[in-house]
Scaffold this motif. Structure first.
Motif, PDB file in Angstrom:
ATOM      1  N   PRO A 144       0.830  -1.126  -0.026  1.00 31.01           N
ATOM      2  CA  PRO A 144       0.300  -0.042   0.324  1.00 31.01           C
ATOM      3  C   PRO A 144       1.063   1.438  -0.073  1.00 31.01           C
ATOM      4  O   PRO A 144       1.793   1.504   0.470  1.00 31.01           O
ATOM      5  N   ASN A 145       0.343   2.042  -0.071  1.00 29.29           N
ATOM      6  CA  ASN A 145       0.513   3.494  -0.498  1.00 29.29           C
ATOM      7  C   ASN A 145       0.038   4.938  -0.130  1.00 29.29           C
ATOM      8  O   ASN A 145      -0.857   4.575  -0.079  1.00 29.29           O
ATOM      9  N   ASP A 146       0.401   5.930  -0.001  1.00 31.68           N
ATOM     10  CA  ASP A 146      -0.343   7.017   0.993  1.00 31.68           C
ATOM     11  C   ASP A 146      -0.106   7.896  -0.654  1.00 31.68           C
ATOM     12  O   ASP A 146       0.764   7.859  -1.174  1.00 31.68           O
ATOM     13  N   THR A 147      -1.693   8.607  -1.073  1.00 28.76           N
ATOM     14  CA  THR A 147      -1.627   9.817  -1.691  1.00 28.76           C
ATOM     15  C   THR A 147      -1.447  11.116  -0.400  1.00 28.76           C
ATOM     16  O   THR A 147      -2.538  11.403  -0.271  1.00 28.76           O
ATOM     17  N   TYR A 148      -1.222  12.042  -1.186  1.00 28.91           N
ATOM     18  CA  TYR A 148      -1.872  13.751  -0.051  1.00 28.91           C
ATOM     19  C   TYR A 148      -1.140  14.811  -2.284  1.00 28.91           C
ATOM     20  O   TYR A 148      -0.393  14.994  -2.223  1.00 28.91           O
ATOM     21  N   LEU A 149      -2.416  15.141  -1.771  1.00 27.05           N
ATOM     22  CA  LEU A 149      -2.782  15.965  -2.842  1.00 27.05           C
ATOM     23  C   LEU A 149      -3.560  17.097  -2.824  1.00 27.05           C
ATOM     24  O   LEU A 149      -4.586  17.438  -1.594  1.00 27.05           O
ATOM     25  N   ASP A 150      -3.078  18.537  -2.998  1.00 24.21           N
ATOM     26  CA  ASP A 150      -4.588  19.442  -1.869  1.00 24.21           C
ATOM     27  C   ASP A 150      -4.319  20.659  -3.484  1.00 24.21           C
ATOM     28  O   ASP A 150      -3.788  20.770  -4.517  1.00 24.21           O
ATOM     29  N   GLU A 151      -4.679  22.013  -3.449  1.00 24.05           N
ATOM     30  CA  GLU A 151      -5.072  22.763  -3.927  1.00 24.05           C
ATOM     31  C   GLU A 151      -4.111  23.847  -3.969  1.00 24.05           C
ATOM     32  O   GLU A 151      -3.844  24.965  -4.501  1.00 24.05           O
ATOM     33  N   LYS A 152      -2.534  24.029  -2.787  1.00 24.15           N
ATOM     34  CA  LYS A 152      -2.036  24.866  -2.316  1.00 24.15           C
ATOM     35  C   LYS A 152      -0.424  24.291  -2.284  1.00 24.15           C
ATOM     36  O   LYS A 152      -0.584  24.604  -3.621  1.00 24.15           O
ATOM     37  N   GLU A 153      -0.163  23.620  -1.602  1.00 22.29           N
ATOM     38  CA  GLU A 153       1.432  23.534  -1.268  1.00 22.29           C
ATOM     39  C   GLU A 153       1.642  21.959  -1.861  1.00 22.29           C
ATOM     40  O   GLU A 153       2.875  21.876  -2.504  1.00 22.29           O
ATOM     41  N   ASN A 154       0.524  21.437  -2.071  1.00 25.95           N
ATOM     42  CA  ASN A 154       0.838  19.692  -2.816  1.00 25.95           C
ATOM     43  C   ASN A 154      -0.109  19.440  -3.488  1.00 25.95           C
ATOM     44  O   ASN A 154      -0.791  18.531  -3.865  1.00 25.95           O
ATOM     45  N   GLN A 155       0.019  20.432  -4.867  1.00 27.67           N
ATOM     46  CA  GLN A 155      -1.076  20.773  -6.104  1.00 27.67           C
ATOM     47  C   GLN A 155      -0.720  19.265  -6.986  1.00 27.67           C
ATOM     48  O   GLN A 155      -1.206  18.651  -7.967  1.00 27.67           O
ATOM     49  N   ILE A 156       1.334  19.426  -7.145  1.00 32.10           N
ATOM     50  CA  ILE A 156       1.525  18.333  -8.330  1.00 32.10           C
ATOM     51  C   ILE A 156       2.099  17.483  -7.262  1.00 32.10           C
ATOM     52  O   ILE A 156       3.958  17.772  -6.705  1.00 32.10           O
ATOM     53  N   SER A 157       2.857  15.869  -7.748  1.00 31.48           N
ATOM     54  CA  SER A 157       3.502  15.436  -7.756  1.00 31.48           C
ATOM     55  C   SER A 157       4.449  14.433  -8.461  1.00 31.48           C
ATOM     56  O   SER A 157       3.682  13.807  -9.341  1.00 31.48           O
ATOM     57  N   ILE A 158       5.195  14.988  -8.493  1.00 32.91           N
ATOM     58  CA  ILE A 158       6.832  14.656 -10.167  1.00 32.91           C
ATOM     59  C   ILE A 158       6.773  13.017  -9.317  1.00 32.91           C
ATOM     60  O   ILE A 158       7.832  13.166  -8.630  1.00 32.91           O
ATOM     61  N   ILE A 159       6.802  12.020 -10.275  1.00 27.69           N
ATOM     62  CA  ILE A 159       7.148  10.833  -9.530  1.00 27.69           C
ATOM     63  C   ILE A 159       7.863  10.172 -10.581  1.00 27.69           C
ATOM     64  O   ILE A 159       7.908  10.240 -11.571  1.00 27.69           O
TER      65      ILE A 159
END
Length: 744
Positions: free
Chosen positions: A469-484
């Motif tokens: 399993p893995n976690d995901t955290y996205l929002d519309e401020k400081e965590n808008q884009i995750s580069i993987i």
């Protein structure tokens, strides 16, 4: 330009109407509903040739409709008459000027082609973009919602995991729920309440599902009844199905939850219909209305008398056969019957001399003669008359029953919808219990916080025990884009897809595969995962990829979720990197878009954007190295990576060792910035050619040595740093660096 679009399932009576603003949205809706046939205006193929070609390429039959079908006057006439309305406001079509014309055309086409009563189409459902979370055709394919990308099979899809329904009606509704996730929090919570209620009371739920397992497709059966095409055995199935409803309602009484009570009220027990059918229908009716055996004994005096005559007729024939044997002395004489000659006395040729004078020859056979007598003819008329009258009376009684059931169609349709809904949420509860799904929290602040998320399909296929399993955290401020970043086969694509599927599951009202999930409602889910050539339209892999990217950038909003995998990989390194960089800049700009994004890439240079683009964070897949071996740990962690492990993956895939070793040499030379010529010649071709190779190297080096560094210095001096964009700066830096290294 707006396009009206309507979808009608003539077998169930479902009728949806909408309007879209672009050709792409039109295709998205067509792919979502997957119709077998599309009706278009007569001039459509000429005015929209690409649309017509695309539809036909997808196997959809495109039919041209009469121009009168699509007129406003026709729409008003047929829609008001069909749905017994006096205004478009009453139908909910006041704001659907194009949609209602498409609805009128669809209905007119059905009236002209079906040649049957369409009274079962009695509800119209207008919908707009603000009603559901939109999924385009690419997203439905890439997320493998209903079939796998490779084999086009149900097994391996999300629907394969979720479909624990017991009825055909439930399976259809489940498909609709997957296709159309909700965007209103209260509606989502209501569905989640139902799943939670059925998940918590296992014994009651399984009792309900046992009843549901005995219910046939009521929606299709009532359609056959409305068309008067139902046969006696189907009518018996219809009766046996609604006989299960009171038992279901009895079990539902034990649920105290308000959503379950509301659902119970939507289901009509239909007990009166069941009694009416049970009184008339026999337990084993014939397959067709002309074969008799339909009416139960005791229901009709006339039917019972006719059946008695038919039964007595057998005794009459047996008595006559015995009398004739005694009178003629022919012990082998038999009375037989066929549909051509009716009843006859059959005498073998060996006994022809014993035939009385009053026998009348009917047919000569190779080994026997067939006769009849006035007495046999009299009995035949009585027996056959009774049989024909019996079939006629049973047919009339059956068709009267069909008419009575057709008159109750709206009640049956309402109950069918309620049972389908019950079936779906019981099935989702079964999935939640079996695979340990949890109820997601739903928020409207744009936060996606998934703890211990799992891919529902991969988990089921692997047995569950080995899934990381893995976690995901996205929002519309400081965590808008995750580069993987991370190597191929490490699990980047699975991780991104699982995030999209968890969001989709939550918004369709299902529990989700995670330890905990707080899901912010999204208006659209876009995916750009893999691509293939579209040779029929002359498009390369890269062109297909860019078409999908263009669609996403033009239609996504700050409330959308984007899943982007390997943008720019189909072209040259600098071009691809530049495109990927520019796309990320565009997405991160909240004035233009600001969508939540998972972005997988092999361009490690993009990890530098964490300090440049606001809201951008780096993540990578953990890999354990042991000598030349690597182990994929499938775990997403913060931070980027600068290694691709491509050669190691090639070795794991079975590429010959000679190739992977040579690739390692070339890679080491490139990383150490050796001359390209020094690595261009394969090892096997070096022996015996050293002199010529040295001469070639000297030739190349002497050419480079004749160049000066003045042009590089001059370009740097003339560069206007204050007005250059980041992507232009990266391109210029790569260019100057490459030229400088070639001169070393």
């Amino acid at each position: 330009i707006r396009y009206g679009i309507s979808f009608v399932d003539v077998s169930t009576g479902e009728f949806f109407v909408s309007e879209v603003e672009s050709e792409q949205r039109l295709l998205d809706e067509v792919f979502r509903f997957s119709p077998k046939e599309v009706l278009v205006p007569d001039a459509f193929p000429e005015e929209y040739p690409e649309l017509a070609e695309t539809l036909e390429a997808e196997g959809v039959s495109v039919q041209k409709g009469l121009s009168d079908y699509f007129s406003e006057e026709n729409a008003r006439l047929v829609l008001f008459r069909q749905f017994k309305a006096a205004s478009y406001e009453a139908l909910g079509l006041a704001d659907y000027s194009c949609g209602r014309r498409s609805a009128g055309a669809a209905l007119s086409y059905l009236l002209d082609t079906q040649k049957n009563d369409l009274s079962h189409i009695n509800e119209l459902h207008p919908y707009s973009d603000g009603t559901f979370c939109r999924l385009d055709g690419s997203t439905i394919r890439n997320l493998e919602l209903f079939c796998t990308l490779r084999d086009k099979e149900k097994r391996g899809s999300l629907f394969w995991v979720l479909d624990r329904t017991k009825t055909a009606m439930g399976a259809r509704l489940l498909k609709t729920l997957v296709e159309r996730p909700l965007i209103k929090k209260d509606e989502i919570e209501e569905r989640l309440d139902l799943v939670e209620a059925f998940k918590g009371k296992i014994m009651l739920r399984e009792e309900i599902r046992e009843y549901l397992g005995s219910i046939f497709d009521l929606e299709r059966l009532i359609m056959k009844i409305a068309y008067r095409t139902v046969n006696p055995r189907e009518m018996l199935s219809f009766k046996n199905s609604i006989a299960m409803v009171p038992g279901i309602l009895s079990v539902l009484q034990d649920f105290e939850e308000e959503p379950v009570r509301t659902l119970r009220l939507s289901i009509d027990p239909l007990s009166d219909l069941c009694r009416q059918m049970g009184a008339l229908l026999s337990d084993e009716p014939a397959a067709t209305v002309h074969d008799g055996g339909i009416v139960r004994e005791g229901f009709s005096t006339e039917v019972d008398e006719l059946r008695s005559a038919r039964t007595d007729g057998k005794k009459w024939l047996a008595d006559l056969e015995a009398e004739e044997r005694e009178r003629t002395g022919i012990k082998s004489l038999k009375i037989k019957y066929n549909k051509v000659f009716g009843y006859y006395l059959e005498v073998t040729n060996a006994n022809k001399n014993l035939v009385p004078e009053d026998y009348i020859r009917k047919q000569t056979m190779a080994n026997a003669e067939r006769y009849y007598t006035p007495r046999l003819k009299e009995l035949e008329d009585k027996i056959m008359g009774a049989q024909e009258r019996l079939v006629q009376v049973e047919y009339e009684l059956f068709m009267h029953l069909v008419e009575d059931m057709a008159a109750q169609m709206e009640r049956v349709q309402k109950t069918a919808k309620g049972l389908a809904r019950l079936d779906v949420f019981c099935a989702l509860a079964v999935v939640a219990e079996k695979y340990h799904y949890v109820r997601p929290a739903i928020n409207e602040q744009g936060l996606i916080d998934i703890q211990g998320g799992r891919h529902p399909v991969v988990e089921k296929s692997s047995g569950g025990g080995n899934f990381v399993p893995n976690d995901t955290y996205l929002d519309e401020k400081e965590n808008q884009i995750s580069i993987i970043t991370g190597p191929n086969m490490a699990g980047k694509s699975t991780y991104m897809r699982q995030c999209a599927l968890i969001v989709l599951l939550a918004q369709m009202g299902s529990f989700v595969p995670a330890e905990r999930a707080d899901i912010g409602i999204v208006d659209r889910i876009f995916t750009r995962v893999g691509a293939s050539d579209d040779l029929a339209s002359g498009q390369s892999t890269f062109m297909v990829e860019m078409n999908e990217v263009a669609n996403i950038l033009r239609n996504a909003t700050r409330h959308s979720l984007l899943i982007l995998d390997e943008i720019g990989r189909g072209t040259g390194t600098f071009d691809g990197l530049s495109i990927a960089w520019a796309v990320l800049e565009y997405i991160s700009d909240k004035k233009r878009m600001g969508a939540k994004t998972l972005f997988a890439t092999h361009y490690h240079e993009l990890t530098e954007l964490e300090g440049i683009l606001p809201g951008t964070k780096n993540y990578s897949i953990l890999v354990r190295e042991s000598g030349e071996d690597i182990v994929f740990l499938r775990k997403i962690v913060k931070g980027g990576t600068d290694k691709s492990y491509g050669i190691e993956v090639a070795r794991l895939a079975g590429v010959p060792e000679r190739v992977t070793k040579r690739a390692k040499e070339i890679a080491n030379a490139l990383y150490s910035q050796s001359s390209p010529l020094s690595i261009a010649m394969p090892l096997s071709g070096r022996k015996g050619k050293d002199a010529r190779n040295r001469e070639m190297e000297r030739s190349q080096l002497s050419f480079v040595d004749t160049m000066s560094d003045d042009d590089i210095v001059r370009e740097l001096q003339e560069l206007d740093v204050g007005h250059i964009t980041p992507i232009e700066a990266v391109n210029k830096l790569y260019d100057l660096h490459a030229r400088a290294m070639n001169r070393c």
